[in-house]
Each structure stands twice: as structure tokens, then as C-alpha cells.
Write a protein that holds these residues in place. Structure first.
Motif, PDB file in Angstrom:
ATOM      1  N   ILE A 139       0.840  -1.204   0.000  1.00 16.35           N
ATOM      2  CA  ILE A 139       0.000   0.000   0.000  1.00 16.35           C
ATOM      3  C   ILE A 139       0.874   1.252   0.000  1.00 16.35           C
ATOM      4  O   ILE A 139       0.625   2.209  -0.750  1.00 16.35           O
ATOM      5  CB  ILE A 139      -0.931  -0.004   1.227  1.00 16.35           C
ATOM      6  CG1 ILE A 139      -1.954  -1.140   1.119  1.00 16.35           C
ATOM      7  CG2 ILE A 139      -1.649   1.337   1.372  1.00 16.35           C
ATOM      8  CD1 ILE A 139      -2.809  -1.312   2.352  1.00 16.35           C
ATOM      9  N   GLN A 140       1.903   1.258   0.832  1.00 15.42           N
ATOM     10  CA  GLN A 140       2.767   2.430   0.924  1.00 15.42           C
ATOM     11  C   GLN A 140       3.489   2.691  -0.392  1.00 15.42           C
ATOM     12  O   GLN A 140       3.620   3.844  -0.814  1.00 15.42           O
ATOM     13  CB  GLN A 140       3.771   2.241   2.064  1.00 15.42           C
ATOM     14  CG  GLN A 140       3.126   2.341   3.441  1.00 15.42           C
ATOM     15  CD  GLN A 140       4.083   1.959   4.562  1.00 15.42           C
ATOM     16  OE1 GLN A 140       4.853   1.014   4.433  1.00 15.42           O
ATOM     17  NE2 GLN A 140       4.032   2.686   5.660  1.00 15.42           N
ATOM     18  N   LEU A 141       3.953   1.620  -1.032  1.00 10.77           N
ATOM     19  CA  LEU A 141       4.605   1.801  -2.325  1.00 10.77           C
ATOM     20  C   LEU A 141       3.625   2.351  -3.357  1.00 10.77           C
ATOM     21  O   LEU A 141       3.984   3.222  -4.162  1.00 10.77           O
ATOM     22  CB  LEU A 141       5.189   0.469  -2.801  1.00 10.77           C
ATOM     23  CG  LEU A 141       6.421  -0.050  -2.047  1.00 10.77           C
ATOM     24  CD1 LEU A 141       6.811  -1.435  -2.542  1.00 10.77           C
ATOM     25  CD2 LEU A 141       7.592   0.911  -2.197  1.00 10.77           C
ATOM     26  N   SER A 142       2.389   1.839  -3.337  1.00  8.80           N
ATOM     27  CA  SER A 142       1.384   2.321  -4.282  1.00  8.80           C
ATOM     28  C   SER A 142       1.021   3.778  -4.006  1.00  8.80           C
ATOM     29  O   SER A 142       0.855   4.580  -4.940  1.00  8.80           O
ATOM     30  CB  SER A 142       0.129   1.443  -4.213  1.00  8.80           C
ATOM     31  OG  SER A 142       0.423   0.102  -4.566  1.00  8.80           O
ATOM     32  N   LEU A 143       0.883   4.129  -2.719  1.00  8.46           N
ATOM     33  CA  LEU A 143       0.585   5.519  -2.368  1.00  8.46           C
ATOM     34  C   LEU A 143       1.733   6.441  -2.780  1.00  8.46           C
ATOM     35  O   LEU A 143       1.516   7.538  -3.314  1.00  8.46           O
ATOM     36  CB  LEU A 143       0.318   5.641  -0.872  1.00  8.46           C
ATOM     37  CG  LEU A 143      -1.047   5.161  -0.368  1.00  8.46           C
ATOM     38  CD1 LEU A 143      -1.099   5.190   1.151  1.00  8.46           C
ATOM     39  CD2 LEU A 143      -2.170   6.019  -0.940  1.00  8.46           C
ATOM     40  N   THR A 144       2.951   5.982  -2.505  1.00  9.27           N
ATOM     41  CA  THR A 144       4.116   6.784  -2.879  1.00  9.27           C
ATOM     42  C   THR A 144       4.166   7.012  -4.385  1.00  9.27           C
ATOM     43  O   THR A 144       4.510   8.107  -4.852  1.00  9.27           O
ATOM     44  CB  THR A 144       5.409   6.081  -2.412  1.00  9.27           C
ATOM     45  OG1 THR A 144       5.376   5.902  -1.003  1.00  9.27           O
ATOM     46  CG2 THR A 144       6.635   6.896  -2.778  1.00  9.27           C
ATOM     47  N   ALA A 145       3.816   5.970  -5.144  1.00 15.36           N
ATOM     48  CA  ALA A 145       3.802   6.104  -6.603  1.00 15.36           C
ATOM     49  C   ALA A 145       2.774   7.126  -7.066  1.00 15.36           C
ATOM     50  O   ALA A 145       2.929   7.728  -8.135  1.00 15.36           O
ATOM     51  CB  ALA A 145       3.515   4.745  -7.249  1.00 15.36           C
ATOM     52  N   LYS A 146       1.716   7.329  -6.285  1.00 17.15           N
ATOM     53  CA  LYS A 146       0.722   8.352  -6.612  1.00 17.15           C
ATOM     54  C   LYS A 146       1.134   9.721  -6.076  1.00 17.15           C
ATOM     55  O   LYS A 146       0.929  10.749  -6.725  1.00 17.15           O
ATOM     56  CB  LYS A 146      -0.645   7.976  -6.018  1.00 17.15           C
ATOM     57  CG  LYS A 146      -1.447   6.971  -6.831  1.00 17.15           C
ATOM     58  CD  LYS A 146      -2.795   6.725  -6.186  1.00 17.15           C
ATOM     59  CE  LYS A 146      -3.718   5.957  -7.120  1.00 17.15           C
ATOM     60  NZ  LYS A 146      -4.200   6.751  -8.242  1.00 17.15           N
ATOM     61  N   ILE A 147       1.703   9.729  -4.870  1.00 21.36           N
ATOM     62  CA  ILE A 147       2.017  10.996  -4.196  1.00 21.36           C
ATOM     63  C   ILE A 147       3.161  11.726  -4.877  1.00 21.36           C
ATOM     64  O   ILE A 147       3.071  12.935  -5.153  1.00 21.36           O
ATOM     65  CB  ILE A 147       2.349  10.732  -2.711  1.00 21.36           C
ATOM     66  CG1 ILE A 147       1.086  10.336  -1.951  1.00 21.36           C
ATOM     67  CG2 ILE A 147       2.985  11.967  -2.071  1.00 21.36           C
ATOM     68  CD1 ILE A 147       1.353   9.877  -0.532  1.00 21.36           C
ATOM     69  N   ASP A 148       4.247  11.020  -5.144  1.00 17.70           N
ATOM     70  CA  ASP A 148       5.469  11.686  -5.596  1.00 17.70           C
ATOM     71  C   ASP A 148       5.303  12.456  -6.906  1.00 17.70           C
ATOM     72  O   ASP A 148       5.759  13.608  -7.002  1.00 17.70           O
ATOM     73  CB  ASP A 148       6.605  10.664  -5.708  1.00 17.70           C
ATOM     74  CG  ASP A 148       7.065  10.167  -4.334  1.00 17.70           C
ATOM     75  OD1 ASP A 148       6.647  10.766  -3.330  1.00 17.70           O
ATOM     76  OD2 ASP A 148       7.820   9.183  -4.274  1.00 17.70           O
ATOM     77  N   PRO A 149       4.650  11.891  -7.946  1.00 20.44           N
ATOM     78  CA  PRO A 149       4.488  12.687  -9.179  1.00 20.44           C
ATOM     79  C   PRO A 149       3.643  13.943  -8.959  1.00 20.44           C
ATOM     80  O   PRO A 149       3.959  15.003  -9.502  1.00 20.44           O
ATOM     81  CB  PRO A 149       3.796  11.709 -10.140  1.00 20.44           C
ATOM     82  CG  PRO A 149       4.104  10.351  -9.613  1.00 20.44           C
ATOM     83  CD  PRO A 149       4.153  10.511  -8.129  1.00 20.44           C
ATOM     84  N   ILE A 150       2.582  13.816  -8.157  1.00 18.22           N
ATOM     85  CA  ILE A 150       1.745  14.995  -7.898  1.00 18.22           C
ATOM     86  C   ILE A 150       2.529  16.029  -7.101  1.00 18.22           C
ATOM     87  O   ILE A 150       2.473  17.233  -7.386  1.00 18.22           O
ATOM     88  CB  ILE A 150       0.460  14.595  -7.146  1.00 18.22           C
ATOM     89  CG1 ILE A 150      -0.354  13.588  -7.968  1.00 18.22           C
ATOM     90  CG2 ILE A 150      -0.401  15.820  -6.844  1.00 18.22           C
ATOM     91  CD1 ILE A 150      -1.593  13.075  -7.262  1.00 18.22           C
TER      92      ILE A 150
END
Length: 748
Positions: A299-310
Motif C-alpha cells: 500500500i505504501q509503495l502504491s501511495l508513494t507512486a501516486k504521491i510523488d508525481p503529484i
């Protein structure tokens, strides 16, 4: 017991919230895993699953442990659903269908209809769950058994097995001693168990009784190797490997043959299993949290993948906006600095003492010679226009840069032309013996001509240069031309006093209006960025909340808490430089009230209070401070022009040119490294010559280039040689070379 697991409710809610933020598809593996682990976290029962390929005897082993044929047994893969075995006062079955229908039957015959594979070895798609209730003492302790379909059959069954394994506290992996640990079993052990944090695993070897004694020894050694290579997280003192001959064990239990049950290995296995459960059951967090950790990591990796580009996009937007704002703020400050300097110069010029010092003598003479209108146009108006334009140009520059309120022109009007009423002439009008009565011009208007008119003009210069004491003045007998001269001087003083008072008042109003011009409004953030900022905040809040919940249950993470992204605070705000009100020196009382007081005070001694007039006009060289002021104005204009170019080119917003301070860090970096070398020899020669003209080494920094340029400009500015034509021409040629050199080194 339920209360014991309510402490994990917040963690489960946090996991579900994270799943919502990720907008996962309901059929995705991660979404299914999150739902499964969340339900398992708050489940008070201790679940034991039997796991392995089809036809390995999973149902037979469970029936042997339960002591009857509770579950379907056949020679083909039969179990077509995850069957949960729970405690009940009598044997009965409950089946929930997908549409919400509940089927509740006594016994287990109904399993033949809903819980086995059909003729095409397919599971029923309309079955949601299957539960069997049995009156077994082990189940009464809060234990549940889970009979899973066989692996390596159909993808649909494998997906069901992977989902159900996460909801178990202990896994019994059943092995076939005849074909020990196939490639598929090793892959399942790694992918379905180890990688998902499921390490409470017990290996049970079946069908050992079908092997010859020598083969049994070989298989036993291989089993020991498998068990030792897998680091199961079991309580100390317990093995993770057991032998149970499932079918003989079931037959022994059905017959009540204790000895046969013992020889099958069932009794030893059951005893170990019960002790392991007794240790794990009071604190199931030891078993369940590793599964949570594995899921939470995904979950954290998936969230990070969404958070970082934004976050990167918003940071890029904020950096660009902040850079533009910094440029505009700096431009506003520079423009205001230039404006304030011009206003200060105009205010000093309008100060009555300065006006009297600079203009009273010439104005009085012009008045006496009936040439005041010409003097006002050619001298006073010309000087005023230059000063007014110098102040106005900054406001027009601000309007061009910021496009805020359009500036108004600064127009200081002139008072009415002074009028002088001549006193009656005495009989001795030809007396020219008065000291200082020198003829300096032609006749005076107002019917005053001839030598008397010339004497009046001469007396003006004499009186303005002579400091007559009050006592002497009262005793002295004034001549007629001296009396007329005093009237002219007084009229000019009144004229300049009114002009000064009106001009300073208008200048103050103009300064106040300028504040609306030298300012800019922070642009509205685009709706797209605002929405992304809100989305980012939601994602970061969900990530941080999950991280805190994991910390509460002692689950460590390699991730750090995201810092809150600041909201866009520049909307609907205006920036304008804080004006520093000019404080005049006590020696120069330029306020209207003070000027009026001075005028009233000096009405009796107007002539004596006037300073000596300036020397005759010439073409003087500029003073050093005047040249420095011109150079500062030139620098301000250059800097503002550079910032305008940066505003037109967003990509260059973060770059700095020589002298620019948009980015201190970049400027410092540029200052400390040698410029890039050109590609052609011609360019090299030009740059080498440019360094030589500025008197620098070829590795000089941009800061050194600018400093050398400043020094040469102050040394060779053509204005320094206005009275020396030959040197002025030489200075112009020198400055042409210096400017070219500076341009070459600035652009490379």
C-alpha cells in the motif's frame, strides 16, 4: 475475546481508507488482500488452514482430526470452495449465496451440491461462503479449520486460495511423500506464503505408508532438509515437520483404534498442534501483524507512486510561481527605489530655500527686465519637466511590468506671473551713486527705463549678495532703484514660495497614487492545481495515518511521514513595496506650514535671508555623486530589463545573469566557476580580447566581470569630460570597447 482485538480496528480502518485512496479495482489482488486482512485483524477466532495441491489428502486429514467423514472425500479434486469448520452443538451446514440467500441444513450432505467441483472441475460462482459446524472440543476453544481447494488446478481456485491464506493464523502445508516438493509447491511456498508474511507454517507429509522402508528413510532425509531450509516462526521447541498417514488415521479414528491412530502419526501431530495454538492464541498479533506488514508495504509503495508525481508537479508549479513572485517583488522594490530617488530629488528641488538659492536672482532680474515669461519657460519649466519626467518614467515602467493601475502624469502648475507696483519716484531719479548700482541690462518694463532701470537690475545683484544688518538697513536711506529692486526680489520670493508649497503638496498626493501603480496582484491558482493539491493532501494524510497506526503496533517502516504541503497562500493578495517616507533634514524645512512660517517671518527682512546666488552658468563637469546617481539609475534600468526578459521566458526563471540576484545560490555557483569555453577559435579570440579590455584574467568569474565593468564606467564615463572635448571623445571610444566586452562576456 472480541474486545482483545478491537485495538486493531483503527489499523484496519486505516488500511481500508488507504485502499479507497488508491482507487483499486474491486477484483484486484491488492484490494482483495486488504479486505481479507482487515477482516482477519478483528476476527477473535484462531484459524488453521490446510494447504496443498489437489489430491494430497487435505480433506482426509481434517476428517481424521475431526473423527468422522465431515468433509467431502474423493479420488478426484472435489473441494470446490473454502470450507470453514467451526464449533457447533451438532453437525450442520450453512451456505451463503452471492445474492444473499442463506441455506441452513443439518449434517453435511448439502456440501455435495454446493462445495465440490462440477463435472468440468469448476467452482460454483453463486456461492459466497461455506461453513460447517461440529461439536469438537478443539473447535470449542475458538479454533477454526479451513479446508481449501487444491492448488495447481484452475486460476480461479488459486485466486481463492491466495485470498483465504491471508485470513489464517497457522498453515498446514500437506506434502505428498511420493513426489516431495514439486516446483509448483516451491513457487507457492515462496509467492503465496513467504512473500506475504505468512511464516507460521507446519509441513505434514502424507502417504509415507505407501513407500518401502528404504524409500521412507530417503524421503525422511529430504523432508528434514525442506523443514530446515524454511525458517518457520513457531514457538521454541516445536518442529515444523510431521508425518501423518491421513487415510489410515481416519480409518483408525472411525474404528476407535487408538494404537493405529498413534502409529499413523496423527496423535503426535494433534498434540503438537494443540500446544502451538495454546501459545499463539492469546496473542494472535504475533501471527497476524507480519501479514499486515507485507500488505501495508504494498500500500505504501502504491501511495508513494501516486504521491510523488503529484508532489513534484505541485512543487514545480510553486517554484515557478515563487520565482515569478520573487522577480516581481524585486522589480517592484527596484522601481520604487528609483521612483523614491527621483521624488526625493524633486522634493529637494522644490524646497523653498533651494529654489531661492538657485533661481531668485535670475528670476528677479528677468522680472525687472520684463522677460520673466521667457525665463520661466526656458529655465524653470525646463528644469521642472526633467525632474517630473524622471519620476513619471518609473510609474510607466511599473505599469508596463505589472499592468495594474495606469499612472497619471505629474503636472505641477506655475503660479500667476508676479506683479510689481512701482513706488512713486523721487525728484532725484538720476542719482546713480548708490554702491553696487551697476548697469547689467536694458530698460525695466513698467515705465522704468534708462539708467534708472539698469540701476534697478544692478541693485538686485548687489542686494542679494550683500548681507545688510537690520540696524544698518533701518538707518540707511534707500535709493529709488534699490527700493524697486527689493520689490522685484520680494515678488519672486512670493512666487517661488507659492510654487514650492503647491508643488510639494501635489508631489505628496502623487506619491500616494504611485503606491497603486507600483504593485502587483498574486495570480489565482489554476483550478487543476488546486484540485491536485487537495488530492495530494488526502493521499499524504492517508499515508501518514497508516504509518502512525503501524507504529502503534510496532510495525517498522522504511518510509517517513510526509510533510504537509503548504496551501497556495498568494491568491487575492497584492504586493507593494513599503514606502519609506522621506524625512527632510531639520536644516531644510520644506513642509508647507514651515514654508509659510518662514515666508511670514522673512517678510520684514526678505533680502537678508536670501543666500548668495549661484555662479554664472557654464557647462560644469558632473560631480562624483551625480555620476554615481546616474550609474545607479542605469543599473536599475538594466536589472528591470533583465527581469522583464525572465518573465517572458518561464524556462529562464531560475537562471541568473551577471548582476542578477534572482537565485543567490545559483549566482554564487556562477561566481565561483570559470565560464564555459566556446566552440570556435573566433569566439575564443573575442572572449580573450574582452577579458583583456576589462583588465581581467581569462578565468575571471561573472561577478568579477561586472565589478571591473562598474569600475571602468565610473572612470571613463563621457559626462566626466564635458568641458574637455578631446578627452570626451577618447572616453566615448573607450566606453564603446568596454560595453562590447561586457556584452560578450555576459552572453557567453
Amino acid at each position: 475475546m472480541q474486545q482483545q482485538y478491537e485495538g486493531y480496528k483503527d489499523l484496519a480502518d486505516s488500511l481500508k481508507s488507504a485502499s479507497t485512496l488508491l482507487n483499486l479495482e474491486r477484483k484486484s489482488q491488492l484490494h482483495q488482500d486488504i479486505i481479507t486482512i482487515c477482516n482477519h485483524l478483528v476476527n477473535p477466532s484462531f484459524r488453521i488452514a490446510v494447504f496443498g495441491p489437489f489430491n494430497h489428502g487435505k480433506s482426509t486429514l481434517l476428517n481424521a482430526m475431526l473423527g468422522n467423514r465431515t468433509l467431502p472425500i474423493d479420488l478426484i479434486p472435489t473441494t470446490g470452495a473454502a470450507i470453514t469448520v467451526k464449533y457447533g452443538s451438532d453437525v450442520r451446514t450453512r451456505i451463503m449465496l452471492v445474492d444473499g440467500t442463506e441455506i441452513y441444513r443439518s449434517g453435511t450432505e448439502v456440501l455435495q451440491q454446493f462445495a465440490i467441483l462440477d463435472g468440468n472441475r469448476q467452482m460454483r460462482k453463486d456461492v459466497a461462503s461455506v461453513e460447517v459446524f461440529c461439536p469438537h472440543p478443539f473447535l470449542e476453544t475458538g479454533v477454526e479449520f479451513l479446508d481449501l481447494p487444491g492448488t495447481n488446478d484452475r486460476d480461479e481456485q488459486d485466486n481463492l486460495i491466495q485470498e483465504q491464506l491471508l485470513s489464517t493464523d497457522l498453515v498446514i502445508q500437506l506434502l505428498d511423500a511420493r513426489k516431495l516438493m514439486t516446483l509448483g509447491e516451491r513457487e507457492n511456498l515462496r509467492d503465496w506464503l513467504l512473500d506475504r508474511g505468512i511464516k507460521t507454517v507446519i509441513f505434514v507429509a502424507n502417504f509415507m505408508n505407501l513407500l518401502e522402508p528404504d524409500e521412507q528413510k530417503q524421503v525422511q532425509n529430504r523432508l528434514l532438509f525442506v523443514a530446515e531450509s524454511f525458517r518457520a516462526e513457531l514457538p521454541p521447541g516445536f518442529s515444523n515437520l510431521y508425518r501423518v498417514d491421513a487415510l489410515p488415521a481416519l480409518r483408525a479414528r472411525l474404528k476407535g483404534d487408538v494404537a493405529a491412530a498413534n502409529s499413523s502419526g496423527l496423535a503426535a501431530f494433534e498434540t503438537a498442534l494443540q500446544h502451538i495454538v495454546e501459545i499463539f492464541q492469546p496473542n494472535r498479533g504475533i501471527v497476524r501483524l507480519p501479514r499486515v506488514q507485507a500488505i501495508a508495504s504494498q500500500i505504501q509503495l502504491s501511495l508513494t507512486a501516486k504521491i510523488d508525481p503529484i508532489a513534484l508537479e505541485i512543487k514545480s508549479f510553486d517554484d515557478k510561481q515563487n520565482t515569478k513572485i520573487e522577480i516581481k517583488q524585486k522589480a517592484a522594490n527596484l522601481i520604487y527605489k528609483g521612483f523614491a530617488s527621483s521624488v526625493r530629488e524633486l522634493r529637494d528641488w522644490l524646497a523653498l530655500p533651494n529654489l531661492l538659492t538657485k533661481y531668485q536672482a535670475d528670476a528677479a532680474v528677468a522680472l525687472a527686465e520684463n522677460k520673466f515669461k521667457t525665463w520661466q519657460t526656458n529655465t524653470l519649466k525646463k528644469d521642472l519637466n526633467e525632474l517630473q519626467l524622471a519620476a513619471m518614467k518609473w510609474l510607466y515602467q511599473a505599469y508596463e511590468f505589472f499592468q495594474e493601475e495606469r499612472p497619471q502624469d505629474l503636472l505641477i502648475p506655475f503660479p500667476s506671473e508676479p506683479q510689481v507696483t512701482l513706488p512713486p519716484k523721487s525728484s532725484n531719479t538720476d542719482d546713480l551713486s548708490e554702491p553696487g548700482s551697476i548697469a547689467v541690462g536694458g530698460g525695466i518694463g513698467w515705465l522704468l527705463g534708462g539708467p534708472v532701470g539698469a540701476a534697478v537690475v544692478g541693485s538686485i545683484s548687489y542686494l542679494l549678495n550683500k548681507n545688510i544688518q537690520k540696524q544698518d538697513e533701518q538707518l540707511a536711506k534707500e535709493s529709488y532703484h534699490q527700493e524697486v529692486a527689493k520689490l522685484c526680489i520680494t515678488a519672486i520670493e512670493d512666487y517661488l514660495s507659492i510654487f514650492s508649497s503647491q508643488g510639494l503638496s501635489l508631489l505628496t498626493e502623487y506619491e500616494q497614487k504611485a503606491e497603486k501603480v507600483i504593485c502587483f496582484e498574486f495570480s489565482q491558482e489554476p483550478l487543476e492545481i488546486t484540485n491536485k493539491r487537495e488530492k495530494l493532501q488526502q493521499l499524504q494524510n492517508g499515508f501518514n495515518h497508516l504509518l502512525r497506526e503501524l507504529e502503534k503496533v510496532k510495525i517498522l517502516s522504511n518510509h517517513q511521514v510526509y510533510k504537509e504541503i503548504p496551501t497556495y497562500s498568494n491568491t487575492n493578495r497584492k504586493y507593494s513595496p513599503q514606502p519609506e517616507r522621506v524625512q527632510t533634514s531639520p536644516k531644510k524645512d520644506t513642509s508647507v506650514k514651515q514654508q509659510q512660517e518662514n515666508t511670514a517671518k522673512n517678510s520684514e527682512t526678505r533680502v537678508e535671508s536670501v543666500s548668495p546666488p549661484p555662479p554664472p552658468k557654464a557647462s560644469p563637469s558632473p560631480r562624483p555623486e551625480e555620476l554615481e546617481a546616474k550609474f545607479r539609475d542605469w543599473e536599475l534600468n538594466e536589472e528591470i530589463a533583465r527581469m522583464k526578459a525572465e518573465m517572458r521566458s518561464p524556462k529562464a526563471c531560475r537562471q541568473t545573469s551577471p548582476g542578477s540576484q534572482t537565485s543567490k545560490q545559483q549566482n554564487a555557483t556562477q561566481s565561483n566557476k570559470a565560464p564555459n569555453q566556446p566552440k570556435t577559435q573566433t569566439q575564443k579570440d573575442k572572449i580573450t580580447r574582452a577579458y583583456s579590455i576589462l583588465g581581467l584574467q581569462t578565468n575571471a568569474s561573472q561577478t568579477e566581470v561586472k565589478q571591473a565593468y562598474r569600475t571602468l564606467v565610473k572612470k571613463w564615463h563621457p559626462d566626466l569630460f564635458v568641458n574637455q572635448p578631446q578627452l570626451q571623445k577618447q572616453a566615448q571610444e573607450k566606453m564603446h570597447l568596454v560595453n562590447d566586452a561586457y556584452t560578450i562576456l555576459s552572453e557567453k
